[in-house]
Structures are given as structure tokens and as C-alpha cells.
Write an enzyme that holds these catalytic residues in place. Structure first.
Site, short mmCIF file in Angstrom:
data_model
loop_
_atom_site.label_atom_id
_atom_site.label_comp_id
_atom_site.label_asym_id
_atom_site.label_seq_id
_atom_site.Cartn_x
_atom_site.Cartn_y
_atom_site.Cartn_z
N ASP A 21 0.84 -1.20 0.00
CA ASP A 21 0.00 0.00 0.00
C ASP A 21 0.88 1.25 0.00
O ASP A 21 2.00 1.24 0.50
CB ASP A 21 -0.97 0.01 1.18
CG ASP A 21 -0.28 0.07 2.53
OD1 ASP A 21 0.68 -0.69 2.73
OD2 ASP A 21 -0.70 0.86 3.39
N GLU B 19 0.02 -0.73 5.98
CA GLU B 19 1.06 -0.07 6.75
C GLU B 19 0.92 1.45 6.73
O GLU B 19 1.18 2.12 7.74
CB GLU B 19 2.44 -0.47 6.22
CG GLU B 19 3.59 -0.21 7.19
CD GLU B 19 4.18 1.17 7.09
OE1 GLU B 19 4.97 1.54 7.96
OE2 GLU B 19 3.87 1.90 6.11
N GLU C 115 11.91 -1.28 4.79
CA GLU C 115 11.68 0.17 4.83
C GLU C 115 12.91 0.91 4.29
O GLU C 115 14.04 0.50 4.55
CB GLU C 115 11.40 0.62 6.26
CG GLU C 115 10.03 0.27 6.78
CD GLU C 115 8.92 1.06 6.11
OE1 GLU C 115 9.20 2.13 5.52
OE2 GLU C 115 7.77 0.59 6.16
#
Length: 390
Positions: A77, A143, A172
Site C-alpha cells: 500500500d 502499513e 523500509e
């Protein structure tokens, strides 16, 4: 054109072209499932829901059943594009210009997912499978949203199945300037608070028969915001409290409002825990309120407690992989906001490493093609070393 799953550039482009703004899956998880299943991964689509929140589609894919079990966690997302007219290229086109791949999610974090998938499949193809252990993907669609129906519930699902994860890498974007700058081994805790000071509504010309809550709120939040929480620790920068919202239910200039509200965000280090930082805020607010004769309510919310992954096999294996590919010795840091590592740290050691984060959430988000290839090499070296060491 047929997608080559071991090509991180093509895979990243394909993922970017899925308009998966939270909580829409938009085909991104289906794309990954269609890539991973032919390589032998068993895939589960996990749709979770909760009253008052949107349903979220998630993907868990695992190859192997033994240990050690290494997992890669990420999210497909993305945040909204923002000012669409301000983009140099269409935000979901996945275009490459002058060696840069543009698109929403290019950095955060579809490019990282593509790099790890490509690295994993190259490793599997080379060995004709996993030499030992298990490799899995924990990919959520929640997230960038409320993070309620995503990773946290996936981990509960794993626990109910008695599946144990030994180590996890979260993709990340962790590097501030160049690939290999930093590995994140922890995060500060994040706590939200809402402070409501109650007064008595009235005409501003007659303050003696009203009770203005605004000055009392201002003094209380000044007391909270100017206090020094700590001086930092060996692993973390100093904790801080920020006032993020101040509001009153009033638009008229001649009316004293009946109440006033402040919202606070506290980022705290390992000097504190969630209970102890809440106690500090409560006690500080209570002392200020007693001096001001203020009536108030104070409530807390937040999902991320402080954590740090101590150096060990996971950290050293990733650090060695970064150095062998880039020549840099990455710093071990705990900066930044929150990520789904805050949930994963409860089940296994977890670290974060991905692309350069200088354009995340911005118009014209982009990463270099060269960095995507380097990241794939780093992930490949990391996977290989993890399964051949220890």
C-alpha cells in the site's frame, strides 16, 4: 511483455502500476502471488476486518517448513499521490527517465519488495530450492493506514498456526543519503495523547460568569512541551513531546468556548516504557492542573513501544552483506518514525534496510535504477549468508 520475476526493475515497475493506495490492493498482492507460487511458495491471502475500519488484503508466502525461518516484511500500500499536476511523470506509470524510476511507492516500498523477491528467486533458482530452513514474505496492505488489519493480525494468524519466525528484515527505506548508510536496529516508541480542558461557555464581555479553558490549556501544554524528558541513551536520541493540534469548538470571536483540546505526540527512547511515559504525562498534567484549578480529561492511544535489536547474527549478517556490495560500513541507528517492525519485534529479532529515503511520500518519488540493482545484490548476499552461517 512477459514479466521476468528475477528482474527487480521490471518487477518494481509492475508493482508501481498497481494503484494500491491504502487500503486498496489494486492487484499488487495478486502480482506477487503469481510470481511467488511458481517458485514453490505456498501463498495465503489473509483478509482481516474490524468494525469501523476498512477490510485489508494481506499476503503470506512461505517456502520450506524447517528452521531457520527468515522472513521479509513489507507493504504494497502507498500514500495518495498528492498534487497530481505537480508530478513530472504520471505517478502510477512506473517510467524510467535518466536512470531514475519514478512512481508512488518506488522507494516506499515497492522497489524494496521487488529487490528482495528478485534476490530470493535468484537464490532459489541457483540452488534448485532452499538448501535448508524456510523463507517467507509478510506483505501487508495496511502499513500506510491505521495498521489495524495488517501485520499485527498476520502475526496472530502465524501464532495460531504455531509458525515460528527466527529473524525478519523489513524493507523500509532506511538510508538518508546513499545505499549502505544505515541499518535500523530499533525505533523509539510513539504515544499519542489527547488533553481536553473543560470550562464554561459565555460571552467574552462577561468573563466573570464564564470559565475560559484556553489559557489553562495553553499553560498545561507549555508545561508538558518544555519539560526535558531525558538526555538520550546509548541507542537512542532524546525523547520529545510535540503539540500537534490545538482546537476549540468555536468560531465566534465574542464567545468563550466551553472546552479546548490539544493533541500530543511523544517519541520516547528506552529510558521509558509505554506505562512509565504515560505515568509521567499524567503526573505532569495533574500538577499543572492543580495549580490552575483546571478540570480536564487525558486519554492515550498508540501502537508502537520502544525496541532495539541487539547486535547478533541477524545484524552482523546484514551488515556484512551491505559492506561486501557497497564498500560502506553501515551505521546502526534507531531514527525515523514508526514501521511494522514495532509489531514484529514481539516475535523475533528484526532490522530494517532498504532504499534511500529522500523522496518518500513526495511528488516525483523516485529511486535510481542502479540502487535497485545494488539493493538486489545486497539482499541476495544477505539471504545466502544467512542460510549458510550459524
Amino acid at each position: 511483455m512477459t514479466l521476468v520475476p528475477t528482474d527487480p526493475i521490471a518487477l518494481a515497475q509492475a508493482l508501481i502500476r498497481c494503484e494500491s493506495v491504502t487500503p486498496d490492493e489494486a492487484g499488487a498482492l495478486t502480482l506477487l502471488q503469481n510470481v511467488l507460487e511458481p517458485a514453490g511458495f505456498t501463498c495465503h491471502r489473509l483478509i482481516f476486518s474490524e468494525p469501523g475500519t476498512p477490510d485489508v488484503d494481506n499476503l503470506y508466502a512461505r517456502l520450506g517448513s524447517g528452521r531457520p525461518h527468515l522472513s521479509f516484511a513489507g507493504h504494497t500500500d502507498v500514500v495518495p499521490v498528492g498534487n497530481d499536476a505537480g508530478w513530472t511523470v504520471p505517478p502510477f506509470a512506473g517510467e524510467i527517465r535518466d536512470g531514475l524510476l519514478y512512481g508512488r511507492g518506488a522507494v516506499d516500498m515497492k522497489g524494496c519488495i521487488a529487490a528482495f523477491v528478485a534476490a530470493a528467486l535468484k537464490y532459489i533458482h541457483h540452488y534448485g530450492g532452499l538448501p535448508r530452513g524456510s523463507l517467507s514474505f509478510l506483505i501487508t496492505g495496511d502499513e500506510e493506514g491505521p495498521s489495524i488489519n495488517g501485520t499485527a493480525k498476520m502475526l496472530d494468524w502465524l501464532k495460531a498456526r504455531d509458525e515460528v519466525v527466527d529473524a525478519c528484515l523489513v524493507g523500509e527505506p532506511s538510508n538518508p543519503h546513499a545505499l549502505g548508510d544505515e541499518i535500523r536496529i530499533g525505533r523509539r516508541g510513539s504515544l499519542n495523547a489527547e488533553l481536553v480542558v473543560h470550562g464554561k461557555q459565555g460571552h467574552s464581555a462577561y468573563p466573570q460568569i464564564a470559565d475560559n479553558p484556553v489559557p489553562k490549556l495553553a499553560r498545561m501544554i507549555d508545561r508538558l512541551a518544555t519539560a526535558k524528558l531525558d538526555g538520550g541513551t546509548a541507542n537512542f536520541q532524546p525523547s520529545n513531546l510535540q503539540v500537534t493540534v490545538i482546537s476549540v469548538p468555536n468560531t465566534a470571536t465574542n464567545v468563550i468556548p466551553g472546552y479546548a483540546v490539544a493533541k500530543l505526540n511523544i517519541r520516547y527512547n528506552d529510558t521509558w516504557s509505554r506505562p512509565t511515559i504515560e505515568t509521567w504525562v499524567r503526573n505532569t498534567a495533574a500538577r499543572a492542573a492543580a495549580e490552575l484549578d483546571a478540570k480536564y480529561d487525558l486519554t492515550f492511544s498508540g501502537t508502537g513501544d520502544v525496541f532495539v535489536t541487539q547486535p547478533g547474527r541477524l545484524v552482523s549478517t546484514l551488515k556484512d552483506a551491505v559492506k561486501s556490495v557497497t564498500g560502506r560500513v553501515p551505521a546502526l541507528t534507531t531514527g525515523g518514525g514508526t514501521s511494522d517492525a514495532r509489531f514484529i519485534k514481539d516475535i523475533c529479532p528484526v532490522v530494517e534496510f532498504g532504499l534511500v529515503n529522500s523522496t518518500i511520500h513526495q511528488v516525483d518519488e523516485h529511486t535510481s535504477v542502479a540502487d535497485l540493482k545494488l539493493l538486489t545484490d545486497i539482499y541476495g548476499r544477505f539471504i545466502s549468508n544467512y542460510f549458510t552461517s550459524g
